[in-house]
Design a protein around this motif. Structure first.
Motif, PDB file in Angstrom:
ATOM      1  N   THR A   1      -3.536  -6.249   6.707  1.00 23.00           N
ATOM      2  CA  THR A   1      -3.342  -5.131   7.630  1.00 23.00           C
ATOM      3  C   THR A   1      -2.493  -5.585   8.810  1.00 23.00           C
ATOM      4  O   THR A   1      -2.489  -6.762   9.172  1.00 23.00           O
ATOM      5  CB  THR A   1      -4.687  -4.571   8.140  1.00 23.00           C
TER       6      THR A   1
ATOM      7  N   SER B   1       0.828  -1.204   0.000  1.00 21.09           N
ATOM      8  CA  SER B   1       0.000   0.000   0.000  1.00 21.09           C
ATOM      9  C   SER B   1       0.865   1.257   0.000  1.00 21.09           C
ATOM     10  O   SER B   1       1.990   1.253   0.518  1.00 21.09           O
ATOM     11  CB  SER B   1      -0.915   0.017   1.224  1.00 21.09           C
ATOM     12  N   SER B   2       0.332   2.315  -0.576  1.00 19.11           N
ATOM     13  CA  SER B   2       1.063   3.588  -0.581  1.00 19.11           C
ATOM     14  C   SER B   2       1.246   4.097   0.844  1.00 19.11           C
ATOM     15  O   SER B   2       2.265   4.708   1.165  1.00 19.11           O
ATOM     16  CB  SER B   2       0.332   4.622  -1.433  1.00 19.11           C
ATOM     17  N   GLU B   3       0.286   3.820   1.736  1.00 22.31           N
ATOM     18  CA  GLU B   3       0.417   4.234   3.143  1.00 22.31           C
ATOM     19  C   GLU B   3       1.634   3.585   3.787  1.00 22.31           C
ATOM     20  O   GLU B   3       2.381   4.238   4.509  1.00 22.31           O
ATOM     21  CB  GLU B   3      -0.845   3.870   3.950  1.00 22.31           C
ATOM     22  N   LEU B   4       1.828   2.297   3.520  1.00 21.13           N
ATOM     23  CA  LEU B   4       2.973   1.597   4.098  1.00 21.13           C
ATOM     24  C   LEU B   4       4.277   2.133   3.527  1.00 21.13           C
ATOM     25  O   LEU B   4       5.219   2.408   4.275  1.00 21.13           O
ATOM     26  CB  LEU B   4       2.871   0.092   3.842  1.00 21.13           C
TER      27      LEU B   4
ATOM     28  N   LEU C   1       4.981   5.044   2.207  1.00 24.35           N
ATOM     29  CA  LEU C   1       5.256   6.394   2.714  1.00 24.35           C
ATOM     30  C   LEU C   1       5.675   6.370   4.181  1.00 24.35           C
ATOM     31  O   LEU C   1       6.574   7.098   4.595  1.00 24.35           O
ATOM     32  CB  LEU C   1       4.037   7.297   2.522  1.00 24.35           C
ATOM     33  N   ALA C   2       5.018   5.499   4.976  1.00 24.24           N
ATOM     34  CA  ALA C   2       5.370   5.398   6.394  1.00 24.24           C
ATOM     35  C   ALA C   2       6.797   4.901   6.563  1.00 24.24           C
ATOM     36  O   ALA C   2       7.570   5.443   7.367  1.00 24.24           O
ATOM     37  CB  ALA C   2       4.394   4.475   7.117  1.00 24.24           C
TER      38      ALA C   2
ATOM     39  N   ILE D   1      -2.900  -0.700   9.978  1.00 25.22           N
ATOM     40  CA  ILE D   1      -2.239  -0.030   8.853  1.00 25.22           C
ATOM     41  C   ILE D   1      -2.290  -0.963   7.649  1.00 25.22           C
ATOM     42  O   ILE D   1      -1.920  -2.131   7.750  1.00 25.22           O
ATOM     43  CB  ILE D   1      -0.771   0.314   9.180  1.00 25.22           C
ATOM     44  N   PRO D   2      -2.760  -0.471   6.492  1.00 21.98           N
ATOM     45  CA  PRO D   2      -2.798  -1.330   5.305  1.00 21.98           C
ATOM     46  C   PRO D   2      -1.382  -1.707   4.864  1.00 21.98           C
ATOM     47  O   PRO D   2      -0.548  -0.844   4.658  1.00 21.98           O
ATOM     48  CB  PRO D   2      -3.481  -0.462   4.243  1.00 21.98           C
TER      49      PRO D   2
ATOM     50  N   SER E   1       9.251   7.664   5.612  1.00 26.91           N
ATOM     51  CA  SER E   1       9.328   8.731   6.606  1.00 26.91           C
ATOM     52  C   SER E   1      10.126   8.307   7.839  1.00 26.91           C
ATOM     53  O   SER E   1      10.674   9.146   8.543  1.00 26.91           O
ATOM     54  CB  SER E   1       7.923   9.191   7.019  1.00 26.91           C
TER      55      SER E   1
END
Length: 194
Positions: free
Chosen positions: A157, A41-44, A46-47, A179-180, A50
């Motif tokens: 998740t 996932s894009s969330e993962l 990016l996390a 978190i996805p 960061s």
């Protein structure tokens, strides 16, 4: 909290739900070749960026720059709706002096509470086989035909236990339950009927 305490949190386990494939099949199939692909996932992504956590592939798995990880299927047994599907390779997560390896994934739907497990190595110490992810089956599709067995659109998740352990191991607070991680698609393209 030290490494052993962090791993203890990971080993506590969490309620996992894996796909129960509903199809009529009386035969048992032994996977001989195939793969599970996970689109991260894009969330993962990016996390991890960061937090300066670098994901990597443990061969023979691959991790493309596009964020797609592939894990070869090695063996197992499938008699729908029950299955065990074993994989080779894995993923590493590295930041500073901390390196975690998750490998040899097994999807097991033969028990009352189906699980996806992996071998965990933290900073060179073998922790053992542990449950890793919760699965969202809302978009699940299954197909047995045309010489293939396919299970698609399984959402992964992060479990609460895994999130707590990762936060402790990397000294952060960014990992949260739910978190996805990505979407998994399993394809068995060669198998033997028993």
């Amino acid at each position: 909290m030290n490494l052993k305490q962090s791993i203890g949190i990971l080993l506590l386990g969490s309620a996992l739900t894996l796909p129960t494939i509903t199809a009529t099949a009386a035969e048992t199939y032994i996977p001989l070749a195939g793969q599970t692909r996970v689109t991260l996932s894009s969330e993962l992504v990016l996390a991890l960026e960061s937090l300066n956590v670098r994901p990597g592939a443990i061969k023979p798995a691959t991790l493309r720059a596009s964020g797609v990880a592939s894990f070869p299927v090695t063996t197992g047994a499938i008699q729908l709706p029950s299955a065990e599907v074993d994989h080779s390779g894995g993923l590493s997560l590295t930041a500073g002096g901390t390196r975690i390896i998750l490998s040899s994934f097994i999807i097991d739907t033969t028990q009352e509470s189906p699980v996806l497990t992996g071998l965990v190595i933290a900073n060179g110490s073998l922790i053992g086989r542990v449950p890793l992810f919760d699965l969202d089956l809302g978009g699940l599709g299954a197909d047995l035909g045309k010489g293939r067995i396919r299970v698609n659109n399984v959402g992964l998740t992060l479990t609460a236990a895994a999130a707590d352990a990762l936060n402790n191991l990397f000294s952060v607070e960014a990992f949260k339950e739910g978190i996805p991680i990505g979407t998994a698609n399993v394809t068995i393209n060669r198998f033997q009927k028993q």
